[in-house]
Design an enzyme around this catalytic site. Structure first.
Site, short mmCIF file in Angstrom:
data_model
loop_
_atom_site.label_atom_id
_atom_site.label_comp_id
_atom_site.label_asym_id
_atom_site.label_seq_id
_atom_site.Cartn_x
_atom_site.Cartn_y
_atom_site.Cartn_z
N TYR A 56 0.85 -1.19 0.00
CA TYR A 56 0.00 0.00 0.00
C TYR A 56 0.89 1.24 0.00
CZ TYR A 56 -3.94 -3.04 1.37
OH TYR A 56 -4.91 -4.01 1.42
N LEU A 203 -17.87 -1.91 1.67
CA LEU A 203 -18.81 -0.97 1.06
C LEU A 203 -18.78 -1.05 -0.46
CD1 LEU A 203 -18.24 2.13 3.38
CD2 LEU A 203 -19.89 0.26 3.61
N ALA A 204 -18.24 -2.16 -1.00
CA ALA A 204 -18.18 -2.35 -2.45
C ALA A 204 -17.54 -1.14 -3.12
CB ALA A 204 -19.57 -2.62 -3.03
N LEU A 208 -21.94 1.17 -1.71
CA LEU A 208 -22.95 1.02 -0.69
C LEU A 208 -23.15 2.27 0.17
CD1 LEU A 208 -22.15 -2.67 0.14
CD2 LEU A 208 -24.42 -1.82 -0.50
#
Length: 327
Positions: A56, A203-204, A208
């Site tokens: 990341y 939360l896709a 979402l």
């Protein structure tokens, strides 16, 4: 906030944690102080679990967490990181020598002698079946480089293979109202084996939240712009594998299911938290306000049966055919 034992680690963690991919890269730019403010807000709201990875931001996310831990030594935060995506995704690259090098780098980034939890970062299928790989992970535990290990997976089949490993502490898998397949076999199997479940992409990729429209523009360095068809990594990581138009239509319907006093995002997180077998859900946050709102989902009352039935119906009608067979 409610705490649950993270599988074979024996450690309790908050039911809502914090995913920190967005603090490193691929979600647009987040300034260093803003990232530290997010970490601080999450902990103040009861979060005791951070999830990161060595890739990341090429270590930036780990380094920010390391700085936060040094500056807030009294905060008892459990940190899970990941390894394996710094090389070509070939099974032969998953060696003890590489594991030692990768964990040494993460230990330096985080400023710790021993990593709390290291997860293989969505490795190839063959890695999950390799005795040598898991012998190497056991060696890292014996050498006290890591306290425990787990896997982050793309598919339910990979999760079920991993769950058969006796040293497996946790499995991280995509789970949200738009990706329900893990409920069928993975969560029950994890509960039987005493393995923790970390729910990611809850939360896709923001669908979402109900905030996106066809006119929403994502930055060029945001995976929601550059990975919609799986150009950079597995397509299921972006919008849970849905095409954007379908996702928007389903999200508009999901918004109507949010109970009074809860946002759609909080409703999605509450749905995940109350699934039997889930240990922690790890939404990301790009602002302190978002971190606090996510954490607040843990205090919501359980969703009633009628809402759960409506979520299942929405999935079956609009989404099952597009995602269920793939992951």
């Amino acid at each position: 906030m409610e705490q649950r034992v993270l599988g074979r680690t024996g450690r309790e963690v908050s039911v809502v944690g914090l995913g920190t991919w967005q603090l490193g890269a691929d979600w647009g730019t987040v300034r260093e102080q803003d990232a530290l403010d997010v970490l601080d807000a999450a902990v103040e709201a009861g979060v005791t679990f951070f999830d990161t990875a060595d890739v990341y931001g090429d270590g930036r996310s780990e380094q920010l967490i390391g700085r936060y831990l040094r500056e807030r030594p009294d905060n008892d935060v459990y940190v899970a990181t990941k390894m394996g995506r710094r090389v070509d995704q070939l099974p032969e690259n998953y060696t003890l020598e590489n594991f030692r090098a990768w964990t040494d780098r993460s230990r330096a980034n985080l400023g710790v002698d021993r990593l709390d939890l290291v997860q293989l970062h969505c490795p190839p299928d063959a890695v999950h079946s390799s005795d040598a790989v898991f012998d190497a992970l056991d060696t890292l535990v014996d050498e006290e480089r890591i306290a425990a290990y787990g896997v982050s997976v793309e598919t339910c089949a990979q999760a079920l293979t991993a769950l058969a490993r006796p040293g497996m502490a946790s499995v991280q898998i995509i789970l949200n109202p738009f990706r329900r397949k893990p409920l069928e076999e993975v969560l029950p199997a994890a509960a039987r084996e005493g393995v923790g479940i970390i729910a990611r992409v809850p939360l896709a990729s923001g669908l979402l939240s109900g905030r996106y429209t066809r006119e929403t523009v994502f930055a060029p360095d945001d995976h929601r712009a550059f990975n919609r068809e799986g150009q950079a990594f597995d397509r299921g990581e972006t919008f849970s594998g849905l095409d954007y138009a379908t996702g928007l239509e389903a999200a508009a319907e999901f918004v109507e299911l949010a109970p009074e006093g809860a946002t759609p995002a909080q409703t999605a997180l509450r749905w995940i938290v109350q699934q039997p077998g889930v240990t922690s859900v790890i939404p990301g946050a790009r602002s302190p306000e978002q971190a606090r709102a996510n954490a607040a989902a843990a205090a919501l009352p359980p969703l009633p049966p009628a809402t759960l039935d409506a979520v299942r119906d929405l999935y079956d009608r609009r989404l099952r055919d597009q995602v269920h067979a793939h992951w």
